[in-house]
Structures are given as structure tokens and as C-alpha cells.
Write an enzyme that holds these catalytic residues in place. Structure first.
Site: not given
Ligand code: ADP
Length: 402
Positions: A15, A96, A185, A246, A389
Site C-alpha cells: 500500500n 492497493r 473502503h 474529516r 484488507e
């Protein structure tokens, strides 16, 4: 060095971000993370590389000029501290990638053309895709003998109906600027919705599910029969739930107001809403463990922050119950979803009329294995299912690489 017990080979999952490379060597069959690590602060004065294997950690503190230097250091660490990558028999490298646009609706084997397509999507994901491209190019160069597969965060949401992914703006403007809901996601939402169906022992095709992925970034999805029909993140990961830093949903006019009246530049507002808002903005902390400590000290803004967080979550649960016409399973996952019983309780308390009844004892504490947390009489089964993941990427990479 310990021998590796992954008879069918391993997958190196990468990633690559703008200034970091996270990696994990995964046994795609057994699901074990054999080794893992992270290269941080690429391009800065001093970089840090941390490599974990067999219960010990090796660390380097030195400048890491770019992704190429970073990945070479990682391969050196494998050679020095193990596991031996030849013995690990890597059958694929899984990458990813956050933004696959409307181009990719599933994982793909990397070719030069795929790299160019991901590069072409940089305007849609300026914070993410450049790092992904750098990571892809370097990894292909350094590990040329195995297939590389890209798994996109957006792919699972390419099945959203038009009504769910279309924003109410003139279509010509939307098309010219590739503006639509993409969702993120997706790897986690897909993995968790499948694992939830398996855990309750019912066919995926029969289930209406709501998945609550609550990590530092957070998103909700509505999944009918294994296909995503709505999700809370949009053109970018900024939309939807309140997150670590966020804001999530906000009146778009706040942006004009901050620009015109607050005299903030667009870049400043971007930073404000992405990096300085959410729980950090509300409470001064983005990590829920720290926020609970503040609550225990009687901090009023931390109490309010948790209430705002749970209120938003509850609104999305209600919305997706309506979208699906009721739900069979609601699943919490990711760092907060798996560990924070207070958030789980606050988010779903008082929804008995809607068929949702949590069991306080079952809900209590951190949950590391799939578990039911609703009462036996609850019409909706509420679960905690840990996400993974890296494993999801590893399995998709093996499937595609043959
Ligand atoms: P990401 O992958 O998005 O960085 P994770 O899914 O790992 O995030 O979740 C990280 C977050 O999980 C932390 O910021 C913290 O808020 C929360 N978290 C982790 N452990 C706990 C815990 N024991 N109790 C409450 N929250 C926790």
C-alpha cells in the site's frame, strides 16, 4: 530464521502512499500475516523503516529519497531479518489503489496500460494515486518475475445504481469533471459483508446488509445480495460519516462562506475539512482512546464530539434501512467498530422499533473474532467482524494471478 509454513506460497501486499509504503507478507490460504512493515517520511530529511517478523522488530532511521530507495530498503530488511523471500515463494504482489474511477470494477493484473490508466486518474485522487503509481513502478522493477495485481478501493461500489451515484448537478458538468459517487473502503466492505454472511450461515444472495467501517477514515455501505447499492463516501473520502480528522457531510455552502467571509483559500479549506475537522476538530483528539480519556475527565467537548459522531452514524443506519427496505445484518468493523463498545452502543441505542436490539453484555469490550452482539429476539442481527484488507487483497491477487 523460522521456516515459513505457507505451502501454496505467499503474497506481498503493498500500500504505497505519497510519503509511505506499508507492506505485509500474507499467507492467502491460512490468512496469517507472516511479516509486515512500513516505510515512512519518504522524501523528508529522515525516513523511518520498521520491519516486523517473528515477534521482533527491526528499525532504520535514514533518509529515504523516494519510493525506489524505500522498497529496496524493505527488500534488504527481508534479506537481513527474514523471512527469506525466496523461501517465502511469493506467487503475486497485490497493490492497493484508492481510486479506480469508473474504469475498474474489479482487480486487474498490472500491465503498462493499467499503470497509465491509474496515472490518468490522478486528478480524481491527487493525494493517493501518485504514490500508488510510484509504488507500482518500483515494485514491478524490483520483483519482475511475479504477477502484480491491483485491487481498487472503489471497485466494489461500481455496482451502485445510477440513482445512488448521481449527484444532483447538471449532467454536463458532472461528466466533464468525472463527478459522481465512487465510494471507498470497498475492499473492506466486500470482505466484511462476505464474512458476515458466512458467519451467520446464510447465503450472501439472500441478505440485506449494512456495513459500518469505522477506522480513522469511516464509511457505511448498504449491500443487497452481495452487491453494494449505496455508500457514504462520494467523489472523495470526505463525504459521509464524521471521521478522525474529516468533517464528513457538511452543507457545501460552508465552503463558499469560509472562502468569501472567512477569507480562507480553497487549499486552506481543503486542509481544514480533511485534516483538522472531524473528531480532531471537535475534541482536539482523533483517536477514540484519547477521546474516552477526555470524557472520563469530564471534558464537555469530548462528550459532544461522541454525540455528534453517533448521531451521524445513526442517521446513516436509518437511511440505509430505508434504502434496503429493512436489514438482516448490520456489521461493525475496523479500529473503532471492533474496539469501541461505547460507540457501538450509542450508534444503535433506541432503535428497537426498527428491529435492532443490542445486548449490553455481548457488546461489551474489544472484539477480535466475528461475534453477534444483538439479543436473540433482535430482528436485525448485529455483528462485529474484524476486517482484514491485506488478506482480501492477497486473496484477490492469487485468484487473478492464477
Ligand atoms: P485506519 O486503517 O483507517 O488508519 P483503523 O481501522 O486501524 O484505521 O482504526 C484506527 C482507529 O481505531 C484509531 O484512530 C482509534 O480511534 C480506534 N481505536 C483503536 N483501538 C481502539 C480502542 N481500543 N478503543 C477505541 N478505539 C480504538
Amino acid at each position: 530464521m523460522n521456516p515459513i509454513t505457507a505451502p501454496n506460497g505467499t503474497v506481498l501486499v503493498i500500500n504505497a502512499g505519497s510519503s509511505s509504503i506499508k507492506y505485509q507478507l500474507v499467507d492467502p490460504v491460512g490468512g496469517e500475516a507472516i511479516a509486515s512493515g512500513i516505510v515512512e517520511r519518504i522524501g523528508q530529511d529522515v525516513g523511518i523503516v520498521t520491519h516486523k517478523y517473528a515477534g521482533s522488530e527491526a528499525r532504520l532511521d535514514q533518509p529515504v529519497a523516494d519510493h525506489s530507495v524505500g522498497l529496496r530498503l524493505v527488500l534488504d530488511l527481508f534479506a537481513k531479518h527474514g523471512p527469506d523471500l525466496d523461501a517465502a515463494h511469493i506467487v503475486a504482489v497485490g497493490h492497493r489503489v484508492v481510486q479506480g474511477g469508473a474504469v475498474f470494477s474489479g482487480p486487474v493484473v498490472v500491465t503498462d496500460e493499467v499503470v497509465e490508466q491509474i496515472r490518468a486518474l490522478v486528478p480524481l485522487a491527487p493525494l493517493h494515486n501518485p504514490g500508488h503509481v510510484a509504488g507500482l513502478e518500483v515494485a514491478r522493477e524490483l520483483l519482475p518475475d511475479v504477477p502484480h495485481v491491483v485491487v481498487f478501493d472503489t471497485a466494489f461500489f461500481q455496482t451502485l445504481p445510477k440513482a445512488a451515484y448521481t449527484y444532483a448537478i447538471p449532467p454536463a458538468v458532472a461528466e466533464a469533471n468525472q463527478i459522481r459517487r465512487y465510494g471507498f473502503h470497498g475492499t473492506s466492505h466486500e470482505f466484511v459483508s462476505k464474512a458476515a454472511a458466512e458467519f451467520v450461515g446464510r447465503p450472501l444472495e439472500d441478505l440485506r446488509q449494512i456495513v459500518l467501517h469505522l477506522g480513522n477514515g469511516a464509511s457505511v455501505s448498504a449491500v443487497r445480495g452481495g452487491r453494494a447499492v449505496d455508500t457514504s463516501m462520494g467523489l472523495t473520502p470526505l463525504e459521509g460519516l464524521v471521521m478522525g480528522t474529516r468533517s464528513g457531510d457538511i452543507d457545501p455552502a460552508v465552503i463558499f462562506h469560509l472562502h468569501r467571509e472567512g477569507k480562507m483559500s480553497i487549499d486552506e479549506i481543503d486542509t481544514l475539512l480533511n485534516k483538522q475537522s472531524g473528531m480532531l476538530g471537535l475534541t482536539g483528539e482523533s483517536d477514540f482512546r484519547a477521546i474516552h480519556d477526555l470524557v472520563a475527565e469530564g471534558d464537555a467537548s469530548a462528550v459532544l464530539g461522541l454525540e455528534v459522531y453517533a448521531h451521524r452514524l445513526k442517521k446513516y443506519v436509518g437511511a440505509y434501512l430505508a434504502v434496503l427496505g429493512g436489514a438482516d445484518v448490520i456489521t461493525f468493523t475496523a479500529g473503532i467498530g471492533e474496539n469501541d463498545d461505547v460507540v457501538r452502543w450509542q450508534a444503535l441505542a433506541g432503535l428497537e422499533e426498527l428491529g435492532i436490539e443490542l445486548d449490553a453484555d455481548l457488546n461489551a469490550g474489544r472484539i477480535k473474532q466475528p461475534k453477534v452482539i444483538s439479543t436473540p429476539s433482535s430482528r436485525v442481527t448485529v455483528l462485529v467482524v474484524p476486517t482484514n484488507e491485506e488478506l482480501a487483497i492477497a486473496r484477490q491477487a492469487v485468484e487473478l494471478a492464477g
